[in-house]
Design an enzyme around this catalytic site. Structure first.
Site, PDB file in Angstrom:
ATOM      1  N   ALA A  61      28.488  43.223 -81.431  1.00 47.76           N
ATOM      2  CA  ALA A  61      29.680  43.979 -81.829  1.00 47.76           C
ATOM      3  C   ALA A  61      30.695  43.018 -82.425  1.00 47.76           C
ATOM      4  O   ALA A  61      30.699  41.829 -82.089  1.00 47.76           O
ATOM      5  CB  ALA A  61      30.263  44.673 -80.606  1.00 47.76           C
ATOM      6  N   GLY A 100      25.374  43.500 -78.848  1.00 48.90           N
ATOM      7  CA  GLY A 100      25.057  44.756 -79.536  1.00 48.90           C
ATOM      8  C   GLY A 100      23.905  44.589 -80.508  1.00 48.90           C
ATOM      9  O   GLY A 100      23.188  45.558 -80.796  1.00 48.90           O
ATOM     10  N   GLU A 103      20.947  45.020 -78.446  1.00 47.21           N
ATOM     11  CA  GLU A 103      20.913  46.430 -78.028  1.00 47.21           C
ATOM     12  C   GLU A 103      20.421  47.321 -79.161  1.00 47.21           C
ATOM     13  O   GLU A 103      19.677  48.280 -78.942  1.00 47.21           O
ATOM     14  CB  GLU A 103      22.306  46.856 -77.548  1.00 47.21           C
ATOM     15  CG  GLU A 103      22.693  46.129 -76.260  1.00 47.21           C
ATOM     16  CD  GLU A 103      24.073  46.485 -75.778  1.00 47.21           C
ATOM     17  OE1 GLU A 103      25.039  46.018 -76.415  1.00 47.21           O
ATOM     18  OE2 GLU A 103      24.197  47.224 -74.799  1.00 47.21           O
ATOM     19  N   GLU A 123      27.504  39.515 -73.401  1.00 46.70           N
ATOM     20  CA  GLU A 123      28.765  40.249 -73.208  1.00 46.70           C
ATOM     21  C   GLU A 123      29.536  39.783 -71.982  1.00 46.70           C
ATOM     22  O   GLU A 123      30.760  39.767 -71.963  1.00 46.70           O
ATOM     23  CB  GLU A 123      28.480  41.755 -73.083  1.00 46.70           C
ATOM     24  CG  GLU A 123      28.129  42.445 -74.388  1.00 46.70           C
ATOM     25  CD  GLU A 123      26.646  42.423 -74.707  1.00 46.70           C
ATOM     26  OE1 GLU A 123      25.912  41.559 -74.161  1.00 46.70           O
ATOM     27  OE2 GLU A 123      26.197  43.261 -75.505  1.00 46.70           O
TER      28      GLU A 123
HETATM   29  C1  LIG Z   1      39.671  52.104 -73.650  1.00 51.32           C
HETATM   30  C2  LIG Z   1      38.333  52.168 -73.080  1.00 51.32           C
HETATM   31  C3  LIG Z   1      37.265  51.976 -74.078  1.00 51.32           C
HETATM   32  C4  LIG Z   1      36.011  51.614 -73.451  1.00 51.32           C
HETATM   33  C5  LIG Z   1      34.800  51.437 -74.216  1.00 51.32           C
HETATM   34  C6  LIG Z   1      34.876  50.795 -75.537  1.00 51.32           C
HETATM   35  C7  LIG Z   1      33.577  50.256 -75.877  1.00 51.32           C
HETATM   36  C8  LIG Z   1      33.465  49.795 -77.258  1.00 51.32           C
HETATM   37  C9  LIG Z   1      32.592  48.628 -77.486  1.00 51.32           C
HETATM   38  C10 LIG Z   1      31.165  48.858 -77.257  1.00 51.32           C
HETATM   39  C11 LIG Z   1      30.483  47.554 -77.267  1.00 51.32           C
HETATM   40  C12 LIG Z   1      29.122  47.651 -76.894  1.00 51.32           C
HETATM   41  C13 LIG Z   1      28.581  46.413 -76.292  1.00 51.32           C
HETATM   42  C14 LIG Z   1      28.395  45.288 -77.221  1.00 51.32           C
HETATM   43  C15 LIG Z   1      29.169  44.243 -77.088  1.00 51.32           C
HETATM   44  C16 LIG Z   1      28.961  43.057 -77.921  1.00 51.32           C
HETATM   45  O1  LIG Z   1      28.059  42.930 -78.705  1.00 51.32           O
HETATM   46  S1  LIG Z   1      30.063  41.828 -77.691  1.00 51.32           S
HETATM   47  C17 LIG Z   1      29.506  40.566 -78.763  1.00 51.32           C
HETATM   48  C18 LIG Z   1      28.326  39.881 -78.222  1.00 51.32           C
HETATM   49  N1  LIG Z   1      27.953  38.776 -79.069  1.00 51.32           N
HETATM   50  C19 LIG Z   1      28.297  37.544 -78.817  1.00 51.32           C
HETATM   51  O2  LIG Z   1      28.899  37.236 -77.837  1.00 51.32           O
HETATM   52  C20 LIG Z   1      27.883  36.518 -79.827  1.00 51.32           C
HETATM   53  C21 LIG Z   1      29.058  35.717 -80.258  1.00 51.32           C
HETATM   54  N2  LIG Z   1      28.741  34.750 -81.274  1.00 51.32           N
HETATM   55  C22 LIG Z   1      28.091  33.614 -81.014  1.00 51.32           C
HETATM   56  O3  LIG Z   1      27.657  33.325 -79.931  1.00 51.32           O
HETATM   57  C23 LIG Z   1      27.942  32.665 -82.164  1.00 51.32           C
HETATM   58  O4  LIG Z   1      28.953  32.933 -83.079  1.00 51.32           O
HETATM   59  C24 LIG Z   1      26.582  32.743 -82.863  1.00 51.32           C
HETATM   60  C25 LIG Z   1      26.269  34.143 -83.299  1.00 51.32           C
HETATM   61  C26 LIG Z   1      25.496  32.204 -81.943  1.00 51.32           C
HETATM   62  C27 LIG Z   1      26.637  31.858 -84.144  1.00 51.32           C
HETATM   63  O5  LIG Z   1      27.019  30.542 -83.781  1.00 51.32           O
HETATM   64  P1  LIG Z   1      27.439  29.481 -84.899  1.00 51.32           P
HETATM   65  O6  LIG Z   1      26.442  29.475 -85.972  1.00 51.32           O
HETATM   66  O7  LIG Z   1      27.730  28.208 -84.185  1.00 51.32           O
HETATM   67  O8  LIG Z   1      28.762  30.040 -85.556  1.00 51.32           O
HETATM   68  P2  LIG Z   1      30.188  30.304 -84.924  1.00 51.32           P
HETATM   69  O9  LIG Z   1      31.095  29.230 -85.371  1.00 51.32           O
HETATM   70  O10 LIG Z   1      30.100  30.530 -83.487  1.00 51.32           O
HETATM   71  O11 LIG Z   1      30.579  31.680 -85.602  1.00 51.32           O
HETATM   72  C28 LIG Z   1      30.819  31.777 -86.995  1.00 51.32           C
HETATM   73  C29 LIG Z   1      31.980  32.717 -87.226  1.00 51.32           C
HETATM   74  O12 LIG Z   1      31.578  34.035 -86.832  1.00 51.32           O
HETATM   75  C30 LIG Z   1      32.495  34.561 -85.885  1.00 51.32           C
HETATM   76  N3  LIG Z   1      31.742  35.423 -84.982  1.00 51.32           N
HETATM   77  C31 LIG Z   1      30.617  35.122 -84.351  1.00 51.32           C
HETATM   78  N4  LIG Z   1      30.197  36.168 -83.630  1.00 51.32           N
HETATM   79  C32 LIG Z   1      31.085  37.155 -83.816  1.00 51.32           C
HETATM   80  C33 LIG Z   1      31.190  38.496 -83.327  1.00 51.32           C
HETATM   81  N5  LIG Z   1      30.275  39.034 -82.541  1.00 51.32           N
HETATM   82  N6  LIG Z   1      32.256  39.212 -83.722  1.00 51.32           N
HETATM   83  C34 LIG Z   1      33.189  38.698 -84.564  1.00 51.32           C
HETATM   84  N7  LIG Z   1      33.134  37.433 -85.047  1.00 51.32           N
HETATM   85  C35 LIG Z   1      32.088  36.680 -84.681  1.00 51.32           C
HETATM   86  C36 LIG Z   1      33.079  33.343 -85.204  1.00 51.32           C
HETATM   87  O13 LIG Z   1      34.316  33.640 -84.632  1.00 51.32           O
HETATM   88  C37 LIG Z   1      33.177  32.367 -86.357  1.00 51.32           C
HETATM   89  O14 LIG Z   1      34.314  32.672 -87.108  1.00 51.32           O
HETATM   90  P3  LIG Z   1      35.630  31.786 -86.988  1.00 51.32           P
HETATM   91  O15 LIG Z   1      36.168  32.021 -85.610  1.00 51.32           O
HETATM   92  O16 LIG Z   1      36.533  32.319 -88.039  1.00 51.32           O
HETATM   93  O17 LIG Z   1      35.212  30.361 -87.177  1.00 51.32           O
END
Ligand SMILES: CCCCCCCCCCCCC/C=C/C(=O)SCCNC(=O)CCNC(=O)[C@H](O)C(C)(C)COP(=O)(O)OP(=O)(O)OC[C@H]1O[C@@H](n2cnc3c(N)ncnc32)[C@H](O)[C@@H]1OP(=O)(O)O
Length: 719
Positions: A61, A100, A103, A123
Site C-alpha cells: 500500500a 499489500g 496480499e 505491516e
Molecule cells: C479510520 C479507520 C480506517 C481503517 C482502515 C483503513 C485501512 C486502509 C489501508 C489498508 C491497507 C491494507 C494493508 C496493506 C498495508 C501495506 O501494504 S503497508 C506497506 C507495506 N510495505 C512495506 O512496508 C514496504 C516498504 N518499502 C520497503 O521496504 C522498501 O522501500 C523496498 C520496497 C524494499 C525498496 O527498498 P529500496 O530499494 O532500498 O528503496 P527505498 O529507498 O526504501 O524506497 C524508495 C522510495 O520508495 C518509497 N517507498 C517505498 N515503499 C513505499 C510504500 N509502500 N509506499 C510509499 N512509498 C514507498 C520510499 O519512501 C522511497 O522514497 P523516498 O522516501 O522519497 O526516498
C-alpha cells in the site's frame, strides 16, 4: 497506473506502473480494478498475469496515503474480485512483493517468483497488520505457525524459502513475466476453487490453542509495549478459529484500531525518517545530491580493541579488504584471534565461507600506504589520537580519507594535525560495531563534501543508517545522553533505586534501563571521562561542595560505585549484582540500597517517593530538551536525524518514533510545562531549563514536526 496488454493471443498482461516500488496508490488500485474487470469480461482472454514495471512487483500500500483521507477503490474488494473471477490469474513476482503487494499476489490463483525476489508482510513494522486479507489467506496457504512468524516479525523471505513454505508455486531465474505467461496458458481449464485461498480451511495442528497462546506470550515479551504484533496474533487466531468472512471482519476491526494509533504514526514516521537522513546537507550548500562519494576498495582500521574489531568485521562482511593495525604483536595476535572467531560466527549464520583472506593484520603503519580510507579506533584519548593522526598523515597516500571513531572528541582538533584536514571526518560506530545499525558521520568544519559523501556511502555499504552530524562534544547521541544519565543519578539521590528507574524506562519501551545499560557498557568508561573533565578525582576544585561541580549540581554516586570496585557486568558487580563476571542475569543488590541510604544520610537528603512518571519525565524530557538545543546549534540537520540516532543507536522504542517525535506526540506545551516545573524545583540543573527552540515552537502554536526546521536560528550552523 496499470497498463493492459493482450499477449500470446489469450493472456491479459496487467503491469503496475508506479515507480519506484509500484505502491498501491489510489490510482494504481483504480488501474487494477479497471484492467482486471476488462480481462474477466473479454471472451478472448483465458488467463491473466499481473506484474510490476521495472523489475518490482509491488512494495505494498502507498504509505504516504495513510496520512490523508482514503480515496479510490479499497484493496479488500479489489483483491476479492481477482480471486473470485473465473479465469486463472498468475502473479509474476520480481523484486519485491511486500505488504499489500503480497496480499494482492495471495488473491491471485498462482504465484511465480524470480530467484532474487523477496516477499513478506512487513505491516507490523509500520504499526499495522496485513489488512487486505493477508492475516486470513496466508495461514490458509502455509499454516498457522509459519504465518504467525512472518506476520508478527514482518521479515522478508527470499524466493527459495518462499517456495519451501508454499507461498509461491515456482521460482525461476529466467524472465519471470515470460514464465508466468506460459504458466498462465497451461493452467487454463484446471479447477480454480482449490486455488481460491478464501474458500480453503486453515490447516491447524491439534494443539493450535497452545501454539497461539505461546505465540502471544512470546510476542508480548518481545514487543516492549508495541501493540501491532499483539493484534497480528489476534488476527491469525481468527484465521484458525473463525470462518473466512468472520476472520476478515476481525482483521478489519483490529486494523481500524491500529490505523488510528499513535504507534502507527510513529512507526510510519520512522520509515520515512530513516530514508530522509540519507539526504544530508552542509551549510556550504553541498548535499547528497551534488557530492559524489569516492570508491573505497581498501580500508584500514587502527586499533583492535572492541570497536576496532567490530569495525573490521563490518568492513569484511561488506566485502572490503582491510589492513588491521595494532601496536604490539601480543595485541595483534589477540585481535586477530577474536576477529577470526567473530567472522566465522557471522559466516556460519549466513551459511557462507568467512572471508579471512580480506584482512591483513600488521603492526606496521607503513602498510597503510595503499588504503583509500583509514578508521582510527584507538583508546579515547586526545593526545594519543593526535599522535595517530600525525602518523597517518605522513604514511597514507595524499588523498586517503582519515576517519576517527571517537565517540565525542573534537574532530577539528584531530584534523588540524594532518596535512589534509579536508579529508578528515568522524565515523562514530556503536558497539558492537558489526551489529549496531547506527553510524554518526561527524562533519568537521573543514571536512570536504567528498569526505562526508564517502563516509555516508561507506556506512550504507556496511548496512548502517548513516546520519550526518556536526562536531561538538558528544556529537548528537552522547551529548543528549548526558542529561539523561545525570537525571537518573539525581533520582537515586532523591529516593529512587536503580530497579525503579530502569523499570520505568523499560516499561516505556527501552530494551534496557539506564543503569543496566551503564553496567553493560562498563562503569569505568564514564568514570574516566569524569576524571579527565575534573568532575571527580584529584582535579576537583576543593572549594566545591560535595554535590556541586563547576557551578552546577553533580552527583558523585557513580564515582562512589566505581571506587568500590563495581565496574558493571564485566566484573559481576555494578548498579546490580550479576550471576557471574560477564553474566547477564541482573538482580537488585542490597549493598547498593545500603550505599544509597548511607549516602543520603551523609548528605542530609530526606528520601522521598519517586514515581515512574517522574522518572520518565525527568530523564526523557531532559534528553529531549538537549535535542532542541542541538537543533538550534546546527549539530543535527532536523528532528528526524536525532530520532534515527536514538532509535538505531540507543534503543529508543521505535513505536514511539524517537525523542523529538515523542515530544510532539506528548505535546510541546506539556513538555515545556514539565521542564519548567522541574527546573523550578532544581534551579542548579541547567539542562532542565527549557531550551529557546522549545519556547519558540510553543509560542508559535506547536507546529508539526515536519516544519520545525523553519524555526531554527542557526548563526553557527555546521550542517
Ligand atoms: C479510520 C479507520 C480506517 C481503517 C482502515 C483503513 C485501512 C486502509 C489501508 C489498508 C491497507 C491494507 C494493508 C496493506 C498495508 C501495506 O501494504 S503497508 C506497506 C507495506 N510495505 C512495506 O512496508 C514496504 C516498504 N518499502 C520497503 O521496504 C522498501 O522501500 C523496498 C520496497 C524494499 C525498496 O527498498 P529500496 O530499494 O532500498 O528503496 P527505498 O529507498 O526504501 O524506497 C524508495 C522510495 O520508495 C518509497 N517507498 C517505498 N515503499 C513505499 C510504500 N509502500 N509506499 C510509499 N512509498 C514507498 C520510499 O519512501 C522511497 O522514497 P523516498 O522516501 O522519497 O526516498
Amino acid at each position: 497506473m496499470a497498463r493492459y496488454a493482450q499477449v500470446h493471443g489469450s493472456v491479459a498482461l496487467i503491469t503496475l506502473t508506479n515507480p519506484p516500488v509500484n505502491a498501491l496508490s489510489a490510482a494504481v488500485r483504480h488501474g487494477i480494478t479497471e484492467t482486471v474487470t476488462r480481462a474477466l469480461r473479454d471472451p478472448e482472454v483465458k488467463s491473466v498475469v499481473i506484474c510490476g514495471e521495472n523489475g518490482v512487483f509491488c512494495g505494498g500500500a502507498d504509505i504516504r496515503e495513510f496520512a490523508k483521507p482514503m480515496g479510490g477503490p479499497p484493496l479488500v474488494p479489489m483483491i476479492a474480485a481477482i480471486e473470485e473471477g473465473d479465469k486463472p490469474v498468475v502473479a509474476a513476482i520480481e523484486g519485491v512483493a511486500l505488504g499489500g503487494g503480497l496480499e494482492l499476489a495471495l488473491g491471485c490463483h498462482y504465484r511465480i517468483a524470480h530467484t532474487k525476489a523477496l516477499v513478506g508482510l512487513p505491516e507490523v513494522t509500520l504499526g499495522l497488520l496485513p489488512a487486505a486479507g493477508g492475516t486470513q489467506r496466508l495461514p490458509r496457504l502455509i499454516g498457522i505457525a509459519p504465518a504467525l512468524d512472518l506476520i508478527t516479525t514482518g521479515r522478508h523471505v527470499a524466493a527459495q524459502q518462499a517456495l519451501k513454505l508454499g507461498i509461491v508455486d515456482q521460482v525461476t531465474d529466467q524472465s519471470t513475466v515470460d514464465v508466468a505467461i506460459q504458466f498462465a496458458k497451461q493452467v487454463v481449464g484446471q479447477p480454480l476453487l482449490p486455488r481460491k485461498l478464501s474458500t480453503q480451511p486453515t490447516p491447524c495442528p491439534p494443539d493450535v490453542d497452545i501454539l497461539l497462546e505461546e505465540a502471544m506470550t512470546q510476542v508480548k515479551r518481545r514487543a516492549r509495549g508495541a501493540i501491532a504484533p499483539v493484534a497480528c496474533v489476534m488476527a491469525v487466531r481468527a484465521a484458525a478459529t473463525l470462518p473466512y468472512r468472520a476472520g476478515m471482519q476481525k482483521e478489519q476491526e483490529l486494523m481500524a484500531t491500529l490505523f488510528r494509533s499513535s504507534q502507527a504514526h510513529a512507526l510510519q514516521y520512522c520509515f520515512f525518517a530513516q530514508r530522509a537522513v540519507g539526504r544530508w546537507k552542509l551549510s556550504s550548500g553541498a548535499h547528497s545530491g551534488n557530492s559524489k562519494p569516492r570508491p573505497v576498495s581498501k580500508a584500514a582500521v587502527i586499533g583492535l580493541g572492541t570497536m576496532g574489531r567490530g569495525i573490521t568485521v563490518a568492513l569484511v562482511k561488506a566485502g572490503i579488504a582491510v589492513v588491521a593495525v595494532e601496536t604490539s604483536d601480543k595485541q595483534l595476535q589477540m585481535g586477530k584471534q577474536i576477529v577470526s572467531e567473530m567472522l566465522k560466527r557471522e559466516a556460519q549464520k549466513r551459511n557462507e565461507t568467512p572471508r579471512l583472506d580480506l584482512i591483513r593484520f600488521t603492526t606496521s603503519m607503513l602498510e597503510l600506504k595503499d588504503s583509500d580510507l583509514v578508521i582510527e579506533a584507538v583508546f579515547e584519548d586526545m593526545p594519543l589520537k593526535k599522535q595517530v593522526f600525525k602518523e597517518l598523515s605522513s604514511v597514507c597516500k595524499a588523498d586517503a580519507f582519515l576517519c576517527t571513531n571517537t565517540s565525542g572528541l573534537d574532530v577539528d582538533e584531530l584534523a588540524a594535525v594532518t596535512k589534509t584536514p579536508e579529508l578528515v571526518v568522524g565515523m562514530h560506530f556503536f558497539a558492537p560495531a558489526h551489529v549496531m545499525k547506527l553510524l554518526e558521520v561527524v562533519c568537521g568544519s573543514r571536512s570536504s563534501p567528498e569526505a562526508v559523501a564517502t563516509a555516508m556511502y561507506l556506512g550504507k555499504r556496511l548496512g548502517k543508517v548513516s546520519v550526518a552530524v556536526g562536531n561538538c562534544p558528544g556529537f548528537v547521541g552522547n551529548r543528549m545522553l548526558r542529561p539523561y544519565l545525570e537525571e537518573a543519578n539525581f533520582l537515586l539521590e532523591e529516593g529512587a533505586t536503580p530497579e525503579l528507574v530502569d523499570g520505568a524506562l523499560e516499561e516505556f519501551g527501552f530494551a534496557m534501563g539506564v543503569f543496566r545499560m551503564s553496567d553493560l557498557s562498563g562503569l569505568d568508561v564514564g568514570w574516566r571521562i569524569r576524571k579527565e573533565s575534573g568532575l571527580t578525582g584529584p582535579d576537583v576544585d576543593p572549594s566545591d561542595p560535595p554535590r556541586r561541580r563547576q557551578g552546577q549540581r553533580y552527583s558523585p554516586l557513580p564515582d562512589l560505585v566505581c571506587e568500590q570496585g563495581r565496574l558493571g557486568q564485566k566484573n559481576g558487580r555494578g548498579w546490580y549484582l550479576y550471576d557471574k563476571p560477564g553474566g547477564r542475569v541482573a538482580t537488585p543488590d542490597p549493598k547498593i540500597h545500603q550505599l544509597l541510604e548511607e549516602y543520603r544520610l551523609k548528605h542530609g537528603i530526606r528520601p522521598r517517593r519517586v514515581d515512574r512518571q517522574e522518572v520518565v519525565e525527568r530523564c526523557l524530557f531532559a534528553l529531549i530538551n538537549e535535542g532542541f538545543r542541538i537543533l538550534d546549534d546546527g549539530i543535527a540537520a532536523g528532528p528526524e536525524d536525532i530520532d534515527m540516532i536514538y532509535v538505531f543507536g540507543y534503543g529508543w522504542p521505535r513505536h514511539r518514533g524517537g525523542p523529538m517525535f515523542y515530544a510532539g506526540m506528548v505535546g510541546l506545551p506539556k513538555v515545556l510545562e514539565r521542564l519548567e516545573h522541574y527546573w523550578q524545583a532544581h534551579p542548579d540543573v541547567p539542562h532542565l531549563e527549557p531550551s529557546a527552540l522549545l519556547r519558540r515552537l510553543v509560542d508559535s502554536g506547536s507546529p508539526p514536526i515536519d516544519t520545525w526546521r523553519d524555526f531554527l536560528q542557526r548563526p553557527h550552523s555546521q550542517l
